[in-house]
Design a protein around this motif. Sequence first.
Motif, PDB file in Angstrom:
ATOM      1  N   GLU A 175       0.834  -1.208   0.000  1.00 54.04           N
ATOM      2  CA  GLU A 175       0.000   0.000   0.000  1.00 54.04           C
ATOM      3  C   GLU A 175       0.868   1.256   0.000  1.00 54.04           C
ATOM      4  N   ARG A 176       1.962   1.212   0.740  1.00 53.02           N
ATOM      5  CA  ARG A 176       2.857   2.369   0.812  1.00 53.02           C
ATOM      6  C   ARG A 176       3.514   2.635  -0.536  1.00 53.02           C
ATOM      7  N   GLN A 177       3.899   1.584  -1.256  1.00 53.28           N
ATOM      8  CA  GLN A 177       4.499   1.774  -2.580  1.00 53.28           C
ATOM      9  C   GLN A 177       3.496   2.377  -3.560  1.00 53.28           C
ATOM     10  N   ILE A 178       2.234   1.982  -3.437  1.00 51.65           N
ATOM     11  CA  ILE A 178       1.191   2.565  -4.286  1.00 51.65           C
ATOM     12  C   ILE A 178       1.029   4.050  -3.960  1.00 51.65           C
ATOM     13  N   PHE A 179       1.126   4.395  -2.684  1.00 56.93           N
ATOM     14  CA  PHE A 179       1.067   5.802  -2.247  1.00 56.93           C
ATOM     15  C   PHE A 179       2.204   6.600  -2.877  1.00 56.93           C
ATOM     16  N   PHE A 180       3.411   6.061  -2.846  1.00 58.18           N
ATOM     17  CA  PHE A 180       4.551   6.755  -3.449  1.00 58.18           C
ATOM     18  C   PHE A 180       4.372   6.884  -4.961  1.00 58.18           C
ATOM     19  N   GLU A 181       3.814   5.851  -5.591  1.00 57.13           N
ATOM     20  CA  GLU A 181       3.587   5.918  -7.036  1.00 57.13           C
ATOM     21  C   GLU A 181       2.575   7.019  -7.356  1.00 57.13           C
ATOM     22  N   THR A 196      -6.349   8.174   0.873  1.00 52.46           N
ATOM     23  CA  THR A 196      -5.506   9.302   0.485  1.00 52.46           C
ATOM     24  C   THR A 196      -6.323  10.210  -0.417  1.00 52.46           C
ATOM     25  N   GLY A 197      -6.295  11.508  -0.116  1.00 52.84           N
ATOM     26  CA  GLY A 197      -7.088  12.420  -0.925  1.00 52.84           C
ATOM     27  C   GLY A 197      -6.435  13.778  -1.083  1.00 52.84           C
ATOM     28  N   LEU A 198      -7.064  14.581  -1.910  1.00 50.30           N
ATOM     29  CA  LEU A 198      -6.537  15.882  -2.319  1.00 50.30           C
ATOM     30  C   LEU A 198      -7.567  16.966  -2.010  1.00 50.30           C
ATOM     31  N   ALA A 234     -17.139  22.879   5.991  1.00 46.99           N
ATOM     32  CA  ALA A 234     -18.452  23.502   5.792  1.00 46.99           C
ATOM     33  C   ALA A 234     -18.310  25.024   5.711  1.00 46.99           C
ATOM     34  N   GLY A 235     -18.913  25.610   4.695  1.00 47.71           N
ATOM     35  CA  GLY A 235     -18.854  27.057   4.515  1.00 47.71           C
ATOM     36  C   GLY A 235     -17.610  27.522   3.797  1.00 47.71           C
ATOM     37  N   ASP A 236     -16.704  26.610   3.495  1.00 50.78           N
ATOM     38  CA  ASP A 236     -15.488  26.942   2.757  1.00 50.78           C
ATOM     39  C   ASP A 236     -15.684  26.547   1.299  1.00 50.78           C
ATOM     40  N   ASP A 237     -14.774  26.969   0.444  1.00 48.50           N
ATOM     41  CA  ASP A 237     -14.883  26.581  -0.961  1.00 48.50           C
ATOM     42  C   ASP A 237     -13.956  25.406  -1.271  1.00 48.50           C
ATOM     43  N   LEU A 238     -13.528  24.702  -0.216  1.00 54.69           N
ATOM     44  CA  LEU A 238     -12.655  23.541  -0.381  1.00 54.69           C
ATOM     45  C   LEU A 238     -13.460  22.248  -0.358  1.00 54.69           C
ATOM     46  N   GLU A 239     -12.918  21.248  -1.041  1.00 54.78           N
ATOM     47  CA  GLU A 239     -13.502  19.911  -1.033  1.00 54.78           C
ATOM     48  C   GLU A 239     -12.361  18.909  -0.953  1.00 54.78           C
ATOM     49  N   PHE A 240     -12.593  17.836  -0.220  1.00 52.56           N
ATOM     50  CA  PHE A 240     -11.597  16.771  -0.113  1.00 52.56           C
ATOM     51  C   PHE A 240     -12.020  15.626  -1.032  1.00 52.56           C
ATOM     52  N   ILE A 241     -11.168  15.314  -2.024  1.00 50.03           N
ATOM     53  CA  ILE A 241     -11.476  14.290  -3.013  1.00 50.03           C
ATOM     54  C   ILE A 241     -10.572  13.078  -2.778  1.00 50.03           C
ATOM     55  N   PRO A 242     -11.143  11.914  -2.467  1.00 42.96           N
ATOM     56  CA  PRO A 242     -10.289  10.726  -2.317  1.00 42.96           C
ATOM     57  C   PRO A 242      -9.690  10.314  -3.659  1.00 42.96           C
ATOM     58  N   LEU A 243      -8.453   9.864  -3.618  1.00 42.10           N
ATOM     59  CA  LEU A 243      -7.766   9.375  -4.817  1.00 42.10           C
ATOM     60  C   LEU A 243      -7.498   7.872  -4.747  1.00 42.10           C
ATOM     61  N   LYS A 274      -3.512  11.856   4.039  1.00 42.47           N
ATOM     62  CA  LYS A 274      -3.686  10.408   4.084  1.00 42.47           C
ATOM     63  C   LYS A 274      -3.998  10.014   5.523  1.00 42.47           C
ATOM     64  N   VAL A 275      -5.012   9.164   5.706  1.00 42.09           N
ATOM     65  CA  VAL A 275      -5.401   8.707   7.033  1.00 42.09           C
ATOM     66  C   VAL A 275      -5.438   7.185   7.038  1.00 42.09           C
ATOM     67  N   THR A 276      -4.841   6.597   8.065  1.00 42.05           N
ATOM     68  CA  THR A 276      -4.879   5.147   8.247  1.00 42.05           C
ATOM     69  C   THR A 276      -5.506   4.843   9.599  1.00 42.05           C
ATOM     70  N   PHE A 277      -6.511   3.957   9.593  1.00 41.82           N
ATOM     71  CA  PHE A 277      -7.240   3.583  10.806  1.00 41.82           C
ATOM     72  C   PHE A 277      -7.139   2.081  11.051  1.00 41.82           C
ATOM     73  N   ASN A 278      -7.188   1.700  12.315  1.00 38.61           N
ATOM     74  CA  ASN A 278      -7.426   0.312  12.688  1.00 38.61           C
ATOM     75  C   ASN A 278      -8.876  -0.009  12.322  1.00 38.61           C
ATOM     76  N   ALA A 279      -9.077  -1.011  11.473  1.00 38.40           N
ATOM     77  CA  ALA A 279     -10.425  -1.341  10.988  1.00 38.40           C
ATOM     78  C   ALA A 279     -10.772  -2.794  11.273  1.00 38.40           C
ATOM     79  N   SER A 280     -10.343  -3.280  12.432  1.00 43.21           N
ATOM     80  CA  SER A 280     -10.627  -4.660  12.824  1.00 43.21           C
ATOM     81  C   SER A 280     -11.970  -4.750  13.531  1.00 43.21           C
ATOM     82  N   PRO A 281     -12.919  -5.484  12.991  1.00 45.22           N
ATOM     83  CA  PRO A 281     -14.214  -5.629  13.676  1.00 45.22           C
ATOM     84  C   PRO A 281     -14.078  -6.273  15.054  1.00 45.22           C
ATOM     85  N   ARG A 282     -13.045  -7.064  15.251  1.00 51.98           N
ATOM     86  CA  ARG A 282     -12.925  -7.780  16.525  1.00 51.98           C
ATOM     87  C   ARG A 282     -12.674  -6.844  17.706  1.00 51.98           C
TER      88      ARG A 282
END
Length: 318
Positions: A17-23, A223-225, A198-207, A136-144
């Motif tokens: 995943e990290r190599q894809i991020f660098f690419e 990861t987004g822009l 909210a109220g800004d002219d910015l938007e976060f677009i996932p890539l 870029k945000v990484t979360f623990n996503a384990s249902p357990r």
Amino acid sequence: MSAENIPYHLRTNKAVERQIFFELLAKLKLETPIRDYQYVSLGGPMLEDHNIMHSQLGLEDLVSIEKNSSTYSRQLFNLPFNCITCLNQTISEYIDSFESEKNNIIWLDYTAPSWGDQLNEIYSIATKLKPFDILKVTFNASPRVLKSPKNDESEIFKNKCYVKYRPNNININNLKTEKNFPLVLLQAIKNTIDDALAGDDLEFIPLSSFRYKDATHQMMTVTGLFLSDSDDLDSITEESGIKNWEHLNSRWDSINNIDIPDLTIKERLQINNKAPTKEINLDDLGFSLDSRHEAFEEKVLNYLKYYRYIPFFNRSLI
């Protein structure tokens, strides 16, 4: 053993995943060249990401945040380049004092399932970022981590994820599966950043967005822009050459899965001999990874999707 205590180079799915991020970063053509960005992340004792950011992408303004004093001392000892600044701070402390005239690449790489506090930090940093910044945000996503003999998953999730960020009408079944739980967290991230902007002219677009096993835990990452209303995502992806990039994913309701099977070098070379391909005759391989045909095929196809990014590990005597 937690994932953060395992050497980074032995965590195959995360390495992919990290190599894809660098690419992705190498491909992006933005108003400011990526090499002129500031990079901020949790570097760990080896500062490997920072090393690659400088060596391969040419960045010369790199910051590592580290709250653990022992890890921080190792960072100072292992510092590979003089352009890396190591800070003995928590993420929250860093965000509170964050100011930057440059464009930024910020990776918040969380391991503990403390989503409420982490979403608050994401909210705070999102209010301080500007057009063409990358988050870029990484979360623990384990249902357990939601399992308890006293409470059901929905109650535990409500305690860990504050109400203002939680998706509406959560299906409890989505909290129980490795496939669907990352999508719940992905929606929580979207809600958080939408609220911050909210109220800004910015938007976060996932890539790009992925889920993967890291040691004993499943992780998810997006990861987004940040773009202003006047910026055109299509023209950016077209100019960057990622409009048809296989890992581009600008949707909030889907996430790609990285699940690299454990293979010997001989097995890898045998599959590589068939690549690149999206179809393969399993009988031609000469070995099996699973007695169930569909499971075997899924493992091989997942390997073929990411084989370019998988590191080779070798034993060396120094």
